[in-house]
Design an enzyme around this catalytic site. Structure first.
Site, PDB file in Angstrom:
ATOM      1  NE  ARG A  34      -2.561   0.695   3.556  1.00 35.73           N
ATOM      2  CZ  ARG A  34      -2.371   1.735   4.383  1.00 35.73           C
ATOM      3  NH1 ARG A  34      -2.708   2.957   4.003  1.00 35.73           N
ATOM      4  NH2 ARG A  34      -1.877   1.553   5.592  1.00 35.73           N
ATOM      5  CE1 TYR A 145      -5.356  -8.049  12.896  1.00 32.93           C
ATOM      6  CE2 TYR A 145      -5.396  -9.739  14.610  1.00 32.93           C
ATOM      7  CZ  TYR A 145      -4.864  -9.226  13.444  1.00 32.93           C
ATOM      8  OH  TYR A 145      -3.838  -9.897  12.805  1.00 32.93           O
TER       9      TYR A 145
END
Length: 239
Positions: A34, A145
Site C-alpha cells: 500500500r 481485529y
C-alpha cells in the site's frame, strides 16, 4: 511447474516471508503493497510489486490486470493484507471498528472474488486466507481485529463448499504472536505476558507461517479444503 502467485500485503512481515518462499520455489510471485517501497530482496528474486489498497475496488481490479499481463491468471492467492487498531471497546470509535473490518474482511472479499473468476474457468486454484489465533481465542482490546479475522473463517468455509467441485481449495492459516512490526510495537512487558501464554514458550517466526501456507498451496494438500491451520505454538488449541 511455475504458477502465478499473488500475495496481498507482501512487502513486510508474514506476507514478505510468504512471497519469498514461493519465489524461491520457482513460482512467479506478485505482491501488493500500500505504501513505502517494495523490499529489495523480493525484487532481486524477480517478484512483481503491485501498489494497491485493497479497500478500493478499482485498485484491486487494476492490480489483477497488471499481474495477469505479467504472470498470467492468478492460480494461488494468499490474502494476507490486514491492519489493526487496538483499543478497549468502550474507547473504540466506530471508524476504528469499520476500518479494520473494511480492510481485513471486506478487502479480502474483493481480492478473492476477483481471483475466483479465472480459477473457475481453469477449474483449479488455491486460496489461502491469513487469519489469526485471536480469531479463535479472543484478546482484550482487539474486538475489531478478532471479529474481522474470525469472519475470514466463515468466509473460507462457505467458499470451500461453493468451489470444491471446481478443484479449488480454500483454507485458513491462523498465526499466533509472530515476530513482525505488529509484535515489535508491543512493550517488553506485553510481549512477555503474551509469550507466557504460549505452550511452546516463544514467539513465532514469519518463515514458520510461510511454510504452512506453502504446504496448503502444494499438491500434497490437494484434499484439504475448509481447514483452519493454527501456527501459534499451541496458544489457541481446543478452539
Amino acid at each position: 511447474m511455475s504458477r502465478s502467485v499473488l500475495v496481498t500485503g507482501g512487502n513486510r512481515g508474514i506476507g514478505h516471508a510468504i512471497a519469498r518462499v514461493f519465489a524461491e520455489s520457482g513460482d512467479k510471485v506478485a505482491f501488493t503493497y500500500r505504501t513505502g517501497e517494495p523490499p529489495a530482496d523480493l525484487l532481486e528474486l524477480g517478484c512483481l510489486p503491485v501498489q494497491c489498497d485493497i479497500t478500493d475496488t478499482e485498485q484491486v481490479e487494476l492490480a489483477y490486470k497488471q499481474v495477469e499481463a505479467e504472470h498470467g491468471a492468478v492460480e494461488v492467492l494468499i490474502a494476507n493484507a490486514g491492519v489493526n487498531r487496538d483499543q478497549l471497546l468502550m474507547r473504540m470509535s466506530e471508524e476504528d471498528f469499520s476500518a479494520v473490518v473494511e480492510t481485513n474482511l471486506t478487502g479480502t472479499f474483493r481480492t478473492v472474488k476477483r481471483a475466483n473468476r479465472a480459477m473457475l474457468r481453469a477449474r483449479k486454484g488455491r486460496i489461502i486466507l491469513i487469519s489469526s489465533a485471536v480469531a479463535l481465542r479472543g484478546e482484550p482490546g482487539q474486538v475489531n481485529y478478532a471479529a474481522s479475522k474470525a469472519g475470514l473463517i466463515g468466509f473460507a468455509r462457505s467458499l470451500a463448499r461453493e468451489l470444491g467441485s471446481r478443484n479449488i481449495t480454500v483454507n485458513v492459516v491462523a498465526p499466533g504472536l509472530t515476530r513482525t512490526d505488529m509484535a515489535a510495537a508491543l512493550s517488553e512487558d506485553q510481549q512477555k505476558a503474551l509469550i507466557g501464554q504460549v505452550p511452546l514458550g516463544r514467539i513465532g517466526l514469519p518463515d514458520e507461517i510461510a511454510a504452512a501456507v506453502r504446504f496448503l498451496a502444494s499438491e500434497d494438500a490437494a484434499y484439504i479444503t475448509g481447514a483452519v491451520v493454527p501456527v501459534d505454538g499451541g496458544v489457541a488449541m481446543g478452539h
